[in-house]
Each structure stands twice: as C-alpha cells, then as structure tokens.
Motif scaffolding. Structure first.
Motif, PDB file in Angstrom:
ATOM      1  N   LYS A  65      28.039  31.479  33.189  1.00 53.85           N
ATOM      2  CA  LYS A  65      27.388  30.930  34.390  1.00 53.85           C
ATOM      3  C   LYS A  65      27.330  29.404  34.285  1.00 53.85           C
ATOM      4  O   LYS A  65      26.271  28.802  34.100  1.00 53.85           O
ATOM      5  CB  LYS A  65      25.992  31.523  34.549  1.00 53.85           C
ATOM      6  N   VAL A  66      28.501  28.802  34.400  1.00 46.61           N
ATOM      7  CA  VAL A  66      28.637  27.351  34.256  1.00 46.61           C
ATOM      8  C   VAL A  66      28.731  26.719  35.639  1.00 46.61           C
ATOM      9  O   VAL A  66      29.665  26.996  36.387  1.00 46.61           O
ATOM     10  CB  VAL A  66      29.889  26.992  33.428  1.00 46.61           C
ATOM     11  N   ASP A  67      27.765  25.863  35.967  1.00 48.12           N
ATOM     12  CA  ASP A  67      27.794  25.200  37.263  1.00 48.12           C
ATOM     13  C   ASP A  67      28.845  24.100  37.306  1.00 48.12           C
ATOM     14  O   ASP A  67      29.480  23.878  38.345  1.00 48.12           O
ATOM     15  CB  ASP A  67      26.422  24.592  37.592  1.00 48.12           C
ATOM     16  N   ALA A  68      29.031  23.405  36.182  1.00 51.50           N
ATOM     17  CA  ALA A  68      30.024  22.333  36.154  1.00 51.50           C
ATOM     18  C   ALA A  68      30.301  21.896  34.719  1.00 51.50           C
ATOM     19  O   ALA A  68      29.446  21.997  33.835  1.00 51.50           O
ATOM     20  CB  ALA A  68      29.546  21.136  36.968  1.00 51.50           C
ATOM     21  N   ILE A  69      31.515  21.414  34.520  1.00 50.04           N
ATOM     22  CA  ILE A  69      31.892  20.681  33.312  1.00 50.04           C
ATOM     23  C   ILE A  69      31.929  19.216  33.709  1.00 50.04           C
ATOM     24  O   ILE A  69      32.563  18.854  34.706  1.00 50.04           O
ATOM     25  CB  ILE A  69      33.262  21.135  32.777  1.00 50.04           C
ATOM     26  N   VAL A  70      31.231  18.366  32.953  1.00 50.01           N
ATOM     27  CA  VAL A  70      31.129  16.952  33.311  1.00 50.01           C
ATOM     28  C   VAL A  70      31.715  16.086  32.202  1.00 50.01           C
ATOM     29  O   VAL A  70      31.361  16.232  31.032  1.00 50.01           O
ATOM     30  CB  VAL A  70      29.662  16.542  33.553  1.00 50.01           C
ATOM     31  N   PHE A  71      32.615  15.188  32.585  1.00 45.86           N
ATOM     32  CA  PHE A  71      33.149  14.184  31.664  1.00 45.86           C
ATOM     33  C   PHE A  71      32.449  12.861  31.930  1.00 45.86           C
ATOM     34  O   PHE A  71      32.362  12.418  33.083  1.00 45.86           O
ATOM     35  CB  PHE A  71      34.660  14.021  31.870  1.00 45.86           C
ATOM     36  N   THR A  72      31.959  12.219  30.862  1.00 54.30           N
ATOM     37  CA  THR A  72      31.247  10.958  31.026  1.00 54.30           C
ATOM     38  C   THR A  72      31.476  10.064  29.817  1.00 54.30           C
ATOM     39  O   THR A  72      32.146  10.450  28.857  1.00 54.30           O
ATOM     40  CB  THR A  72      29.744  11.208  31.273  1.00 54.30           C
ATOM     41  N   ALA A  73      30.927   8.856  29.863  1.00 53.71           N
ATOM     42  CA  ALA A  73      31.092   7.782  28.874  1.00 53.71           C
ATOM     43  C   ALA A  73      32.508   7.202  28.967  1.00 53.71           C
ATOM     44  O   ALA A  73      33.319   7.656  29.784  1.00 53.71           O
ATOM     45  CB  ALA A  73      30.752   8.263  27.474  1.00 53.71           C
ATOM     46  N   GLY A  74      32.798   6.199  28.145  1.00 51.55           N
ATOM     47  CA  GLY A  74      34.012   5.399  28.313  1.00 51.55           C
ATOM     48  C   GLY A  74      35.301   6.177  28.449  1.00 51.55           C
ATOM     49  O   GLY A  74      36.066   5.988  29.406  1.00 51.55           O
ATOM     50  N   ILE A  75      35.566   7.098  27.526  1.00 52.87           N
ATOM     51  CA  ILE A  75      36.790   7.894  27.571  1.00 52.87           C
ATOM     52  C   ILE A  75      36.677   8.985  28.633  1.00 52.87           C
ATOM     53  O   ILE A  75      37.592   9.195  29.431  1.00 52.87           O
ATOM     54  CB  ILE A  75      37.093   8.507  26.188  1.00 52.87           C
ATOM     55  N   GLY A  76      35.547   9.673  28.645  1.00 50.38           N
ATOM     56  CA  GLY A  76      35.347  10.763  29.606  1.00 50.38           C
ATOM     57  C   GLY A  76      35.447  10.305  31.048  1.00 50.38           C
ATOM     58  O   GLY A  76      35.990  11.011  31.900  1.00 50.38           O
ATOM     59  N   GLU A  77      34.950   9.107  31.335  1.00 49.19           N
ATOM     60  CA  GLU A  77      34.963   8.585  32.708  1.00 49.19           C
ATOM     61  C   GLU A  77      36.320   8.038  33.101  1.00 49.19           C
ATOM     62  O   GLU A  77      36.692   8.080  34.290  1.00 49.19           O
ATOM     63  CB  GLU A  77      33.913   7.473  32.847  1.00 49.19           C
ATOM     64  N   LYS A 117      33.809  13.983  37.029  1.00 51.26           N
ATOM     65  CA  LYS A 117      33.668  12.780  36.209  1.00 51.26           C
ATOM     66  C   LYS A 117      32.494  12.009  36.807  1.00 51.26           C
ATOM     67  O   LYS A 117      32.447  11.741  38.007  1.00 51.26           O
ATOM     68  CB  LYS A 117      34.954  11.955  36.181  1.00 51.26           C
ATOM     69  N   ILE A 118      31.517  11.702  35.954  1.00 48.85           N
ATOM     70  CA  ILE A 118      30.288  11.049  36.396  1.00 48.85           C
ATOM     71  C   ILE A 118      30.001   9.872  35.466  1.00 48.85           C
ATOM     72  O   ILE A 118      30.028  10.034  34.242  1.00 48.85           O
ATOM     73  CB  ILE A 118      29.076  12.012  36.388  1.00 48.85           C
ATOM     74  N   ARG A 119      29.727   8.736  36.038  1.00 52.10           N
ATOM     75  CA  ARG A 119      29.422   7.549  35.231  1.00 52.10           C
ATOM     76  C   ARG A 119      27.978   7.636  34.731  1.00 52.10           C
ATOM     77  O   ARG A 119      27.057   7.753  35.525  1.00 52.10           O
ATOM     78  CB  ARG A 119      29.652   6.273  36.033  1.00 52.10           C
ATOM     79  N   THR A 120      27.822   7.591  33.441  1.00 55.12           N
ATOM     80  CA  THR A 120      26.480   7.663  32.866  1.00 55.12           C
ATOM     81  C   THR A 120      25.787   6.310  32.983  1.00 55.12           C
ATOM     82  O   THR A 120      26.444   5.273  33.150  1.00 55.12           O
ATOM     83  CB  THR A 120      26.530   8.121  31.395  1.00 55.12           C
ATOM     84  N   ASP A 121      24.481   6.313  32.911  1.00 55.99           N
ATOM     85  CA  ASP A 121      23.701   5.072  32.990  1.00 55.99           C
ATOM     86  C   ASP A 121      22.446   5.232  32.137  1.00 55.99           C
ATOM     87  O   ASP A 121      21.374   5.555  32.643  1.00 55.99           O
ATOM     88  CB  ASP A 121      23.340   4.751  34.445  1.00 55.99           C
ATOM     89  N   GLU A 122      22.611   5.016  30.846  1.00 54.76           N
ATOM     90  CA  GLU A 122      21.497   5.186  29.914  1.00 54.76           C
ATOM     91  C   GLU A 122      20.393   4.159  30.173  1.00 54.76           C
ATOM     92  O   GLU A 122      19.208   4.473  30.061  1.00 54.76           O
ATOM     93  CB  GLU A 122      22.009   5.073  28.474  1.00 54.76           C
ATOM     94  N   GLU A 123      20.797   2.930  30.532  1.00 52.94           N
ATOM     95  CA  GLU A 123      19.798   1.894  30.800  1.00 52.94           C
ATOM     96  C   GLU A 123      18.911   2.271  31.977  1.00 52.94           C
ATOM     97  O   GLU A 123      17.684   2.102  31.937  1.00 52.94           O
ATOM     98  CB  GLU A 123      20.475   0.541  31.070  1.00 52.94           C
ATOM     99  N   LEU A 124      19.518   2.807  33.032  1.00 54.90           N
ATOM    100  CA  LEU A 124      18.735   3.216  34.207  1.00 54.90           C
ATOM    101  C   LEU A 124      17.795   4.358  33.845  1.00 54.90           C
ATOM    102  O   LEU A 124      16.650   4.405  34.301  1.00 54.90           O
ATOM    103  CB  LEU A 124      19.664   3.638  35.350  1.00 54.90           C
ATOM    104  N   MET A 125      18.266   5.287  33.008  1.00 57.48           N
ATOM    105  CA  MET A 125      17.421   6.402  32.584  1.00 57.48           C
ATOM    106  C   MET A 125      16.223   5.891  31.798  1.00 57.48           C
ATOM    107  O   MET A 125      15.078   6.330  32.016  1.00 57.48           O
ATOM    108  CB  MET A 125      18.240   7.367  31.718  1.00 57.48           C
ATOM    109  N   ILE A 126      16.459   4.937  30.896  1.00 58.56           N
ATOM    110  CA  ILE A 126      15.372   4.358  30.111  1.00 58.56           C
ATOM    111  C   ILE A 126      14.401   3.619  31.023  1.00 58.56           C
ATOM    112  O   ILE A 126      13.177   3.723  30.865  1.00 58.56           O
ATOM    113  CB  ILE A 126      15.921   3.413  29.026  1.00 58.56           C
ATOM    114  N   CYS A 127      14.933   2.900  32.000  1.00 63.29           N
ATOM    115  CA  CYS A 127      14.090   2.188  32.966  1.00 63.29           C
ATOM    116  C   CYS A 127      13.175   3.154  33.718  1.00 63.29           C
ATOM    117  O   CYS A 127      11.963   2.924  33.832  1.00 63.29           O
ATOM    118  CB  CYS A 127      14.969   1.404  33.947  1.00 63.29           C
TER     119      CYS A 127
END
Length: 396
Positions: free
Chosen positions: A321-333, A379-389
């Motif tokens: 029951k997988v809704d999505a596979i997501v690629f992120t970070a420099g190589i993944g994006e 493919k989704i661009r991650t944003d760790e800084e925004l999450m921390i904010c």
C-alpha cells in the motif's frame, strides 16, 4: 524573524526568515567558514552576494560578525528582531524524540550523544552556546536528524548482536536525514491530498550522503542508515552496508587498525571507491554514459541496484500500500539517469516512469510516473531549513 543554523566544527551555515502572515519568507542566507583559521563570510540576498574577510578565532566571533553584517545590510535593525534560532543537530540519541527547546537539560543530551556523532554534535553544541551568548533574548530550538525515526518499532531498530550492547551502550539503528524526511512526508501528504496519518511513502534522499525511509501512516517505520550514517545505501564516499568481517580481513591484509579502516569506508568508498573518478554523481554518470568508462558504469549499477532493493523491502513493509515513491536531495532531485535506472531495476512491482516528465525541469515537485504505473513516483525538492523554521515558530 527566525534564524536557521546548521553548524560544523569550523563553519556556520545559516538562513534568515521573516514571518509574514504566518508564512516564512527567506531574506538572506550564507556561510561563515574557516572558523579558527582565518575566517570567511558569504551572505546572499536575492541575486546579490556579499563576501567578507573577518578574523574568527571561535564560533562566538563568527556569530558577532554575522550579526554585524546583518545590520550593515539593514536586514535587521538590532539583535532583538531575531526571536528564535532553529538548529539542525545530527544526533539526539533515543531520548529526544521531537523538536525541543534547547534548555540546559537538552543541551546536555546533545553533549551526551557526542560519542554517537563525534564529527557533528560538537560543532552544533559550540554554535548553540555561541548564539546563546550573541543573541541572549532569542529562543533556541533544536531539530534533530534522528528524532523523526524514533517511531520505528523495535524489530526494525535492534541489531542481532548481544542485547547488552543496546541496553548498556545504546547500539541500535537511529537513522538520519530525519528533518528532510519529515518535510517530504508533510509535503507529500499535501500533494497527494491525503491526511498525514494515512500517508505511506518510500522516500529516497539521495545526496552525497544518502538514505531512504519507509513512512507508514505518516511516521518513520524503517530507514537505511544505522547507528551511524555509514550504513545502508552506497553513497558519494561511504560504502553503505558491507560484510563486517571485511574489516578484520583487511586489517590483516593492509596492517591497518579499525579506525583507519572505518575512515576508508567513510571517505574513500562508495561512488569514489568503485569509479576511481569522483564522489560526485554528475562526474560518474557523465563518465558512464558519454565515455563508456567501465568503472563508472559499475559504480552507477551498484548505486542504483541498492536503492531498488530497498524500495522492494520497504514496499513489503507497507504491504504493497504505497502512495508514492519520492526522490529528493541533490541526486534524487536532479539526476535523470539515477531515477531511470532505479525504477528499471524493480522487476516485481509495476512501476513505470514517463521519460519526458523524468527529464522535465520543475520548481517544487513533479509526478514523473506514467499513467499505467501502479505506484506514483515524484521528484520533490526538499527544504530542511524551511522545516526547521516552521518547527521553531511553534515554540515562539
């Protein structure tokens, strides 16, 4: 305003946000580096870039320099404009299970876990203390890369070693990249229009350091990194999973001790070790595709095979029951060929990419699976800084 800080032993990476109508808006970002060497500071505001050569004997001097130049650029009027500081901290051990205010007790937890993250926690703690002195009125908040994974069940975080190792020495799987996985989980639930607690994902955070997370019902259920970031996937310079007896064998062959061998597994292995070209996927894939370099081809094959195998394992965790596979970070994006080869290596699930969408440019996120794929791929661009904010705002 909220300042987000990611600090090392000789550097402070930062991003300053202004909160407008409850929405964070990035004002400036930058890097203070070469602390205790000679000092260098870069601040970016939009298309403008400012570079300074200030002498930093310690982190506090770097903090004061950052604040001084914020005022010169009229980004802040005074230090009290900054109401909160969110810190990325790598290791919170098994005691810190969520974002916390950095009280003396929680700072002690960061210090206690230096033995689990000797390369990262000391720099973070030094920066926390420096900002506490430089901005005494700001609320200090810690976001931990390990905390997102504290929801893993025991069967997924225990190692099959003597139980006393866990009970007495905290030997267990902790996992990392948790801030990124947390951001992607929330973002994916919005994109998929699903409640967070109903969201099942397989997230591939692929950068120079790389790991994957199985998200079940909106929470971390399993991940690839372990006690340290050395476990799991093949990475830029890290080996990922290997037969642990290799260390004993190579100690005899090369007459090296355990510390020297572990250093090789961390800094001379992975893409760099197999390709003998580079730790950068751009260099390796270029050599494989354009030059037909056999070592680069092997590196690319090994790298993508390991990811595909973990996708199959995590799909089983989710009972299909997988809704999505997501690629992120420099190589993944950004790496078209990495995503293509990974999905192509999954034979027991009907997952198909749309090649034109896989190659298409995008700003925030893009679905790249074809219409006849049983599982969506993004493919989704991650944003760790925004999450921390955002996490820091919750404490203000």
């Amino acid at each position: 305003m909220i300042l987000v800080v990611n600090a090392g032993s000789s550097s402070i990476k930062f991003k300053l946000y202004k909160i407008e109508n409850k929405t964070p808006v990035a004002l400036v970002e930058g890097l203070a580096e070469r602390i205790a060497v000679d000092g260098a500071l870069t601040i970016k505001r939009g298309e403008d870039k400012y570079e300074y050569k200030d002498q930093y004997d310690n982190h506090l001097m770097a903090v004061n320099s950052i604040l001084k130049h914020f005022k010169e650029l009229e980004v802040i009027k005074n230090e009290n404009d900054i109401k909160g500081i969110g810190f990325r901290v790598v290791h919170g051990g098994d005691k810190i299970v969520k974002t916390v205010e950095l009280t003396e007790e929680n700072k002690k937890a960061v210090e206690d876990n230096i033995k689990l993250a000797p390369l990262h926690n000391p720099g973070a703690l030094t920066a926390i203390n420096a900002f506490q002195k430089g901005l005494p009125n700001a609320k200090l908040v810690g976001c931990f890369d390990t905390s997102f994974h504290q929801t893993m069940p025991k069967k997924n975080y225990l190692y099959s070693v003597p139980l006393k190792w866990y009970e007495n020495h905290k030997v267990r799987k902790y996992g990392f990249h948790g801030i990124s996985f947390d951001y992607i989980t929330h973002k994916s639930s919005e994109v998929l229009n699903k409640k967070l607690e109903d969201t099942n994902l397989i997230i591939c955070h692929l950068g120079n350091g790389a790991s994957m997370c199985c998200v079940k019902n909106g929470k971390s259920y399993d991940t690839t990194m372990g006690l340290t970031p050395l476990a799991g996937l093949m990475m830029g310079t890290r080996s990922g999973d290997i037969d642990s007896s290799i260390l004993q064998y190579m100690a005899k062959e090369l007459n090296l001790d355990i510390y020297e061998l572990t250093d090789i597994l961390n800094k001379q292995s992975g893409l760099l070790g197999i390709s003998e070209i580079s730790s950068d996927m751009r260099d390796v894939s270029n050599a494989a595709l354009n030059d037909k370099n056999p070592k680069a081809i092997s590196a690319l094959e090994l790298y993508t095979q390991r990811i595909a195998e973990y996708i199959i394992k995590f799909a089983n965790h989710l009972e299909g029951k997988v809704d999505a596979i997501v690629f992120t970070a420099g190589i993944g994006e950004n790496s078209i060929i990495t995503r293509e080869l990974v999905i192509d290596k999954i034979k027991i699930l009907n997952i198909k990419l749309d090649s034109s969408l896989n190659e298409q440019n995008y700003e925030d996120y893009l679905e790249i699976s074809s219409q006849n794929s049983d599982i969506k791929v993004y493919k989704i661009r991650t944003d760790e800084e925004l999450m921390i904010c955002k996490e820091t705002i919750n404490f203000i």
